[in-house]
Design an enzyme around this catalytic site. Structure first.
Site, short mmCIF file in Angstrom:
data_model
loop_
_atom_site.label_atom_id
_atom_site.label_comp_id
_atom_site.label_asym_id
_atom_site.label_seq_id
_atom_site.Cartn_x
_atom_site.Cartn_y
_atom_site.Cartn_z
N LYS A 12 -13.19 -0.15 7.04
CA LYS A 12 -14.02 -1.05 6.16
C LYS A 12 -14.95 -2.04 6.73
O LYS A 12 -16.11 -2.16 6.34
CB LYS A 12 -13.05 -1.80 5.25
CG LYS A 12 -11.55 -1.40 5.16
CD LYS A 12 -11.42 -0.41 4.02
CE LYS A 12 -9.91 0.16 3.97
NZ LYS A 12 -9.56 0.86 3.05
N TRP A 25 0.92 -1.02 0.01
CA TRP A 25 -0.09 0.12 -0.06
C TRP A 25 0.82 1.33 -0.10
O TRP A 25 1.82 1.33 0.81
CB TRP A 25 -0.82 -0.09 1.33
CG TRP A 25 -1.98 0.96 1.49
CD1 TRP A 25 -2.69 1.57 0.55
CD2 TRP A 25 -2.23 2.00 2.44
NE1 TRP A 25 -3.33 2.67 1.04
CE2 TRP A 25 -3.13 2.71 2.32
CE3 TRP A 25 -1.62 1.71 3.91
CZ2 TRP A 25 -3.48 3.82 3.10
CZ3 TRP A 25 -2.19 2.69 4.76
CH2 TRP A 25 -3.13 3.64 4.49
N ASP A 38 -0.35 -5.06 9.41
CA ASP A 38 -1.16 -4.26 9.35
C ASP A 38 -2.56 -5.15 9.08
O ASP A 38 -2.42 -5.92 8.18
CB ASP A 38 -0.74 -3.47 8.13
CG ASP A 38 -1.67 -2.26 8.01
OD1 ASP A 38 -2.57 -1.59 8.94
OD2 ASP A 38 -1.86 -1.57 7.06
C1 LMR Z 1 -6.90 2.11 -0.32
O1 LMR Z 1 -5.97 1.34 -0.33
O2 LMR Z 1 -7.58 2.15 -1.35
C2 LMR Z 1 -7.76 2.18 1.06
O3 LMR Z 1 -6.72 1.96 2.19
C3 LMR Z 1 -7.90 3.86 0.98
C4 LMR Z 1 -6.58 4.65 1.22
O4 LMR Z 1 -6.56 5.41 2.15
O5 LMR Z 1 -5.78 4.41 0.24
#
Ligand code: LMR
Length: 398
Positions: A247, A131, A212
């Protein structure tokens, strides 16, 4: 005065949502950000959240006072039970520090600041890919960010052998940031036996595991999705866990989550707890109360808790059903292409492997928005837009 400051490099996820909002095409489809959408393309308020709000509103009106620095006690305890299990020995022994945080991102930030301050020589290792905000959060806390092999874009398999090899060579006290379930962005999760092997390496090499968990319950089940956390905690490892309720409670805007740290003994607990409170106080003093009260209300009431578990299960099943429908359609139209990955990945995301050109083509020709890594948010697909999505996939794959 400000001419030498860095130019804003837009956020790779939020910027796509902004562009989507500006698009005036009626048939536009948003498969970018990780938000749960129902079959009508809406993000519903969970029924249990509605009930909790109604009941909380019935309580005598009082001023909105400051919460303790660490957040609400019962909320924090509820997080521990959800993550580590109702009968966790560690909870009974009082060895888990949990502080309320501003969403999962806030928990990551608290953990990163804590680690930078107390382990200044440690660097973090993130999965490649991960991420995007993982990288920013740790970097902005002053920690050097490195990557461990995770995902093979070509065959869409996890590079487990290389991952383990990398972990085995890391300097002691390296921080390894991992996703408990529904890996973001690939949707490809480690198996239980792979987690067992990682646990052994973490122990042998004295690494600092940081897990996480933003999608608990959306891969297999509330308990199975935290296998890694419970296994490492049981193995006696010092462990950091950031969790988010955005979520699974649909409380995106309430920014509600937690950071938990498993300690070896009670005196370590006091030190860690104290330092986390120091960090919180120096950034935002104490957390907001709204989201924590709602989550606490649901998780500490047996009836509501069970209703909520069913609501999460419903989301999980809907996401899996969409995966199956998408897979079956694509397989029928393009029998020579391999779409098995759609069924093997978990949670909201699927990693398509689309190139930047293909992603632009999707946006220009089909009004479909996905983020630039090729990740799609499966829950954005519904019975009204799936045809357009299938046509787009076929156009790209032909
Ligand atoms: C995502 O990965 O789309 C979500 O976790 C929202 C974000 O804040 O990036």
């Amino acid at each position: 005065m400000f001419k030498n400051i860095d130019i804003f490099t837009d956020d790779p996820i939020i910027s796509v949502v902004d562009e989507f909002n500006k698009d005036s095409r009626k048939n536009k489809i948003n498969l970018s950000i990780g938000i749960y959408y129902d079959n009508n393309g809406n993000t519903p308020q969970l029924k249990t959240v509605g009930k909790a709000k109604t009941n909380l509103n019935k309580l005598p009106a009082i001023a909105s006072l400051y919460l303790p620095i660490e957040g609400l006690y019962n909320y924090r305890l509820a997080i521990q039970k959800l993550l580590f299990g109702f009968n966790s020995k560690l909870i009974k022994e009082g060895r888990i520090v949990t502080v309320q945080s501003i969403g999962g991102s806030g928990a990551l930030k608290l953990g990163a600041d804590f680690l930078h301050h107390n382990f200044p020589n440690s660097e973090v290792w993130c999965s490649d890919p991960t991420w995007d905000n993982h990288i920013s959060i740790f970097m902005r806390s002053g920690i050097n960010v490195n990557y461990y092999p995770y995902f093979n874009i070509k065959n869409k398999e996890i590079k487990f052998t290389q991952l383990l090899k990398t972990f085995k060579k890391l300097p002691k006290k390296s921080i390894i940031l991992m996703h408990s379930c529904c890996h973001n962005p690939t949707g490809s999760d480690l198996t239980q036996s792979q987690w067992d092997q990682i646990t052994q390496v973490v122990k042998n090499r004295n690494l600092i595991p940081f897990i996480d968990v933003a999608y608990q319950g959306l891969a297999n089940s509330m308990d199975k999705d935290v296998y890694a956390i419970r296994t490492m905690a049981k193995a006696g490892l010092p462990l950091f866990v950031s969790n988010s309720f955005s979520k699974i409670f649909g409380l995106y805007g309430d920014r509600i989550g937690g950071l938990s740290v498993v300690c070896e003994n009670k005196s370590d607990y006091e030190l860690v707890f104290g330092q986390l409170k120091t960090i919180i106080r120096s950034i935002y003093s104490s957390p907001p109360s709204n989201g924590a009260k709602i989550v606490e209300y649901i998780l500490t009431n047996d009836i509501l808790r069970n209703e909520w578990l069913n609501e999460v299960e419903f989301m999980r099943k809907r996401i899996f059903t969409i995966r199956k429908i998408l897979f079956n359609n694509l397989k029928n139209i393009l029998p020579n292409k391999n779409f098995n990955y759609l069924l093997k990945q978990y949670g909201m995301f699927s990693y398509t492997g689309f190139s930047p050109q293909q992603i632009k083509f999707l946006r220009d020709e089909f009004a479909i928005y996905i983020i630039n890594t090729g990740r799609i948010c499966i829950s954005g697909i519904n019975e009204y837009n799936i045809k357009q999505i299938i046509n787009a996939f076929v156009a790209i794959n032909n």
